[in-house]
Design a protein around this motif. Structure first.
Motif, PDB file in Angstrom:
ATOM      1  N   VAL A   1       7.823 -54.185  42.850  1.00  0.00           N
ATOM      2  CA  VAL A   1       7.375 -53.125  41.938  1.00  0.00           C
ATOM      3  C   VAL A   1       6.306 -53.752  41.039  1.00  0.00           C
ATOM      4  O   VAL A   1       6.583 -54.701  40.302  1.00  0.00           O
ATOM      5  N   ARG A   2       5.077 -53.240  41.157  1.00  0.00           N
ATOM      6  CA  ARG A   2       3.950 -53.874  40.446  1.00  0.00           C
ATOM      7  C   ARG A   2       3.368 -52.942  39.388  1.00  0.00           C
ATOM      8  O   ARG A   2       2.392 -52.213  39.645  1.00  0.00           O
ATOM      9  N   PRO A   3       3.925 -52.947  38.173  1.00  0.00           N
ATOM     10  CA  PRO A   3       3.399 -52.062  37.126  1.00  0.00           C
ATOM     11  C   PRO A   3       2.136 -52.610  36.467  1.00  0.00           C
ATOM     12  O   PRO A   3       1.963 -53.824  36.364  1.00  0.00           O
TER      13      PRO A   3
ATOM     14  N   VAL B   1      14.750 -47.987  40.407  1.00  0.00           N
ATOM     15  CA  VAL B   1      16.014 -47.390  40.846  1.00  0.00           C
ATOM     16  C   VAL B   1      15.820 -46.716  42.210  1.00  0.00           C
ATOM     17  O   VAL B   1      16.674 -46.838  43.102  1.00  0.00           O
ATOM     18  N   ALA B   2      14.689 -46.040  42.392  1.00  0.00           N
ATOM     19  CA  ALA B   2      14.416 -45.419  43.708  1.00  0.00           C
ATOM     20  C   ALA B   2      14.433 -46.489  44.799  1.00  0.00           C
ATOM     21  O   ALA B   2      14.998 -46.277  45.888  1.00  0.00           O
ATOM     22  N   ALA B   3      13.855 -47.645  44.497  1.00  0.00           N
ATOM     23  CA  ALA B   3      13.814 -48.723  45.492  1.00  0.00           C
ATOM     24  C   ALA B   3      15.188 -49.361  45.692  1.00  0.00           C
ATOM     25  O   ALA B   3      15.521 -49.812  46.795  1.00  0.00           O
TER      26      ALA B   3
ATOM     27  N   LYS C   1      13.864 -46.857  51.930  1.00  0.00           N
ATOM     28  CA  LYS C   1      12.541 -46.370  52.347  1.00  0.00           C
ATOM     29  C   LYS C   1      11.412 -47.327  51.990  1.00  0.00           C
ATOM     30  O   LYS C   1      10.359 -47.311  52.597  1.00  0.00           O
ATOM     31  N   TYR C   2      11.636 -48.128  50.933  1.00  0.00           N
ATOM     32  CA  TYR C   2      10.525 -48.929  50.404  1.00  0.00           C
ATOM     33  C   TYR C   2      10.643 -50.408  50.774  1.00  0.00           C
ATOM     34  O   TYR C   2       9.939 -51.236  50.204  1.00  0.00           O
TER      35      TYR C   2
ATOM     36  N   VAL D   1       4.950 -53.039  48.730  1.00  0.00           N
ATOM     37  CA  VAL D   1       4.576 -53.303  47.339  1.00  0.00           C
ATOM     38  C   VAL D   1       4.235 -51.957  46.737  1.00  0.00           C
ATOM     39  O   VAL D   1       3.583 -51.118  47.377  1.00  0.00           O
ATOM     40  N   LEU D   2       4.716 -51.716  45.514  1.00  0.00           N
ATOM     41  CA  LEU D   2       4.511 -50.428  44.849  1.00  0.00           C
ATOM     42  C   LEU D   2       3.678 -50.652  43.588  1.00  0.00           C
ATOM     43  O   LEU D   2       4.224 -51.000  42.526  1.00  0.00           O
TER      44      LEU D   2
END
Ligand code: NAP
Length: 283
Positions: A131-133, A175-177, A182-183, A187-188
């Motif tokens: 998760v890349r914010p 939390v979705a991940a 699915k993920y 990288v998001l």
């Protein structure tokens, strides 16, 4: 599924815990302070007292868990991610959701530490989502003192633009991940919808608190000197000066639609964050 959450007493991790509790899930927490974790979540969690610099304590917390939310901070990110990933592999953890950084794409400053952490997780052979914010809206709380005492915001970013993200959005994506496969392997890169100059952010805060504020551009040298007053780590200071320099040069002026795509709604706006947090900027 048993979820082990690290960084649970911090900004993003505590929101991940709350979102899991809302879904009726009882998470495990690895914390340096059981007392702090209990003061936040009472008996709704299982606490494993431990430290991400202490492999033995990580192993105990991971044993029997299925998924890990991994938060490491500071220059030790590469070695601590590597150690957590190696233990996760040995303990049969199904996946690691790592709180990484948008700036990995630039290999820049703190992003470079996360880049090495991500590489170590890939090398360990455990499944992952990174998760890349982009910049956290909560970073703006660092301006509270100068806003309250002088009505001034200072930055070396000049007219450079960046997109900021609400920590609740970061937690929702994490939390979705955690809850879906699915993920896996993805990288998001997550950002808000808008790019703001620091001058515009100053205007947004001024509007939220109902008080005029001045935006003052400062040099890299002054930014370094001011940051070093609040950090005893030269590496952290230099990483921040390099980050602001890159923003000034327009190298981080990018947005993605990842949040809308995954959550089916727009990211929370900076205006909303400013309204929620206006008390922090008022005497
Ligand atoms: N700020 C930004 O703009 C930005 C942008 C992109 C990515 N990031 C990344 O986001 C992460 C920080 O997330 P955050 O703001 O939610 O964190 P935070 O609020 O600063 O909290 C840090 C958490 O990590 C825990 N922690 C620190 N050292 C530990 C150790 N040795 N062992 C176990 N736990 C430890 C702390 O626990 P204690 O209660 O024990 O202190 C706390 O729960 C970093 O990786 C950062 O690089 C930040």
């Amino acid at each position: 599924m048993t979820y082990l959450i690290t960084g649970a007493t911090g900004d993003v991790g505590s929101r991940v815990i709350r979102q899991l509790l809302e879904r009726g899930i009882r998470p495990r927490v690895l914390s340096r302070s059981e007392e702090k974790a209990r003061s936040l979540f009472g008996n709704c969690i299982d606490v494993f007292a431990g430290d991400l610099s202490d492999p033995a304590s990580i192993r105990v917390a991971m044993r029997g868990a299925d998924a890990v939310f991994l938060v490491n901070v500071g220059p030790e990110i590469p070695s601590r991610d590597a150690s957590a990933a190696a233990i996760a592999k040995e303990e049969g953890i199904r996946k690691i959701i790592k709180l990484s950084s948008f700036d990995v794409e630039q290999g820049l400053a703190i992003g470079a530490w996360h880049e090495k952490g991500e590489a170590a997780i890939r090398a360990a052979g455990v499944e992952f989502t990174f998760v890349r914010p982009s910049g956290f809206m909560t970073n703006l709380l660092a301006w509270a003192h100068s806003i309250k005492t002088e009505g001034i915001v200072r930055s070396s970013t000049a007219n450079g633009r960046r997109s900021f993200i609400h920590s609740e959005d970061i937690a929702s994506i994490s939390v979705a991940a955690l809850l879906s496969d699915k993920y896996l392997g993805e990288v998001l890169p997550i950002t808000g919808t808008q790019l703001h100059t620091w001058g515009k952010i100053t205007e947004i805060l001024a509007h939220a608190i109902g008080k005029p504020l001045t935006y003052q551009v400062i040099s890299d040298e002054e930014a370094r000197e001011r940051y070093s007053r609040i950090s005893d780590s030269t590496k952290e200071t230099e990483a921040h000066v390099a980050l602001w320099h890159a923003i000034r040069e327009g190298r981080l002026a990018t947005t993605t639609n990842c949040i809308e795509h995954i959550l089916g709604r727009k990211p929370i706006s900076l205006q909303q964050w400013a309204t929620e947090n206006r008390h922090s900027f008022c005497n």
